[in-house]
Write an enzyme that holds these catalytic residues in place. Structure first.
Site, PDB file in Angstrom:
ATOM      1  N   HIS A  69       2.518   4.694  -8.582  1.00 20.40           N
ATOM      2  CA  HIS A  69       3.553   4.077  -7.735  1.00 20.40           C
ATOM      3  C   HIS A  69       3.254   2.594  -7.543  1.00 20.40           C
ATOM      4  O   HIS A  69       2.138   2.216  -7.179  1.00 20.40           O
ATOM      5  CB  HIS A  69       3.624   4.810  -6.391  1.00 20.40           C
ATOM      6  CG  HIS A  69       4.210   6.187  -6.516  1.00 20.40           C
ATOM      7  ND1 HIS A  69       3.770   7.273  -5.808  1.00 20.40           N
ATOM      8  CD2 HIS A  69       5.238   6.631  -7.313  1.00 20.40           C
ATOM      9  CE1 HIS A  69       4.497   8.341  -6.149  1.00 20.40           C
ATOM     10  NE2 HIS A  69       5.387   7.980  -7.053  1.00 20.40           N
ATOM     11  N   GLU A  72       1.479   0.925  -4.458  1.00 20.49           N
ATOM     12  CA  GLU A  72       0.209   1.520  -4.015  1.00 20.49           C
ATOM     13  C   GLU A  72      -0.966   0.801  -4.688  1.00 20.49           C
ATOM     14  O   GLU A  72      -1.750   1.385  -5.430  1.00 20.49           O
ATOM     15  CB  GLU A  72       0.242   3.024  -4.283  1.00 20.49           C
ATOM     16  CG  GLU A  72       1.362   3.685  -3.477  1.00 20.49           C
ATOM     17  CD  GLU A  72       1.629   5.146  -3.827  1.00 20.49           C
ATOM     18  OE1 GLU A  72       0.768   5.785  -4.461  1.00 20.49           O
ATOM     19  OE2 GLU A  72       2.707   5.644  -3.463  1.00 20.49           O
ATOM     20  N   HIS A 198      -3.355   7.919  -5.094  1.00 23.68           N
ATOM     21  CA  HIS A 198      -2.142   7.338  -4.503  1.00 23.68           C
ATOM     22  C   HIS A 198      -2.503   6.772  -3.132  1.00 23.68           C
ATOM     23  O   HIS A 198      -3.626   6.895  -2.660  1.00 23.68           O
ATOM     24  CB  HIS A 198      -1.066   8.429  -4.326  1.00 23.68           C
ATOM     25  CG  HIS A 198      -0.383   8.835  -5.595  1.00 23.68           C
ATOM     26  ND1 HIS A 198       0.896   8.473  -5.900  1.00 23.68           N
ATOM     27  CD2 HIS A 198      -0.823   9.578  -6.638  1.00 23.68           C
ATOM     28  CE1 HIS A 198       1.238   8.970  -7.070  1.00 23.68           C
ATOM     29  NE2 HIS A 198       0.217   9.663  -7.553  1.00 23.68           N
ATOM     30  N   GLU A 268      -4.545  10.689  -1.266  1.00 25.27           N
ATOM     31  CA  GLU A 268      -3.748   9.674  -0.579  1.00 25.27           C
ATOM     32  C   GLU A 268      -4.743   8.859   0.239  1.00 25.27           C
ATOM     33  O   GLU A 268      -5.340   9.371   1.185  1.00 25.27           O
ATOM     34  CB  GLU A 268      -2.703  10.312   0.337  1.00 25.27           C
ATOM     35  CG  GLU A 268      -1.645  11.154  -0.380  1.00 25.27           C
ATOM     36  CD  GLU A 268      -0.582  10.337  -1.092  1.00 25.27           C
ATOM     37  OE1 GLU A 268      -0.601   9.089  -1.001  1.00 25.27           O
ATOM     38  OE2 GLU A 268       0.272  10.952  -1.746  1.00 25.27           O
TER      39      GLU A 268
END
Ligand code: 0X9
Ligand code: ZN
Length: 317
Positions: A69, A72, A198, A268
């Site tokens: 992404h 990110e 991520h 994450e």
């Protein structure tokens, strides 16, 4: 480019230069290759770290990826820093790292989506961009690469609308970037462990993401759970099944586990999801070092256990 205060982050050219330097100065253990060229003509770089690369295919393999992404950016720094850390520690004679580089085959792809990364920092201000930069049939831009993988593609939590931030694309693996990861993983059949980095929310996620149901194979479910809990002791993130965050289909790890039975995790990174809003994607340069520090042990653990992830649940044996 990045705003001045965030200049510690690597733009695409800086990333390329850093990887080149690492490969050129350490050609005995580092191989750099381009796994594909994007629509806008950027190479997607892979760094392979192992001693005696002629026998690499016979060693247990692991793969670390970031930057699916665009916004990110911290997720690009972590795999890059892992590559640099491994090489530095090897040169310093850190016995644990020396042993891992001799006995394991480590694949690192810091920026899966370089076109998106560059678009997000165009003109010196952040664009909050997520997807790649494919021009869609209706004139909008971008496919969500983490909805484009070919396992349970087209299911819940992915959009068929090109303007959506979670647009799944026209078909499974319609995108150059996801094709490149698929082909690379399928060419390196020694890979047993995968981490897709991520940001943000401080989570350790494991399949499934497309359904609330747990992994059917008891041992595989337990391996993911056990390894996630172990890593959480080091980085303080919350271990959970991906769909507990939300159900979505076509992500990297559902495919890598679902199709190839690779033990697969999504991290994450920081910050936690408590009131940062979209600002959590841009936590500043100050977090780069501390976030890497807390994730070194989880990274080394994944490399270590790539010889047999099921060791994680046979601790008495
Ligand atoms: O939605 C995503 O692709 C990931 N979160 S992010 O904020 N980095 O975009 C999470 C993917 C985890 N997989 C599922 N929940 N299915
Ligand atoms: Zn993401």
């Amino acid at each position: 480019d990045f705003p001045e205060k965030d200049s510690a982050y690597h733009n695409y050219d800086e990333l390329t230069a850093a990887l080149r330097e690492l490969a050129q100065n350490n050609s005995d253990i580092v191989t750099m290759s381009s796994i594909a060229r994007t629509q806008e003509g950027r190479d997607i770089w892979s760094i392979r770290i192992t001693s005696d690369s002629a026998t690499a295919a016979n060693k247990p393999g692991s793969i670390f990826m970031g930057g699916h992404h665009a916004r990110e950016h911290l997720s690009v720094e972590m795999p890059l820093m892992l590559a640099q850390y491994l090489v530095t520690q090897y040169r310093n004679g850190n016995p644990r790292v020396v042993s891992l580089i001799q006995s394991r085959d480590i694949h690192i792809i810091p920026a899966v989506n370089p076109d998106g990364l560059e678009f997000d920092i165009k003109d010196g201000s952040y664009k909050m961009w997520r997807k790649n930069r494919t021009r869609n049939a209706n004139g909008t831009y971008g496919v969500d690469l983490n909805r484009n993988y070919g396992y349970q593609w087209g299911g819940q939590g992915a959009s068929s609308s090109p303007s959506s931030d979670t647009y799944r694309g026209t078909a499974p693996f319609s995108e150059i970037e996801t094709q490149a990861i698929r082909n690379y993983v399928e060419a390196n059949t020694n890979i047993t462990v995968l981490l897709s980095v991520h940001s943000f929310s401080k989570l350790i996620l494991y399949p499934w993401g497309f359904t609330y149901s747990a992994i059917e194979t008891g041992a595989d479910k337990l391996v993911h759970q056990t390894m996630a809990r172990k890593m959480a002791e080091w980085n303080g993130y919350a271990p959970q099944q991906s769909s507990e965050l939300y159900v979505s289909s076509g992500d990297t790890t559902d495919w890598s586990y679902g199709v190839h039975k690779i033990i697969s995790f999504t991290f994450e990174l920081d910050p936690a999801n408590n009131g940062f809003g979209g600002g959590g994607f841009y936590p500043g340069a100050g977090v780069i070092q501390p976030v890497f520090q807390k994730n070194i042990e989880p990274f080394l653990y994944l490399i270590d256990y790539s010889d047999n992830p099921y060791r994680a649940i046979n601790v008495g044996i």
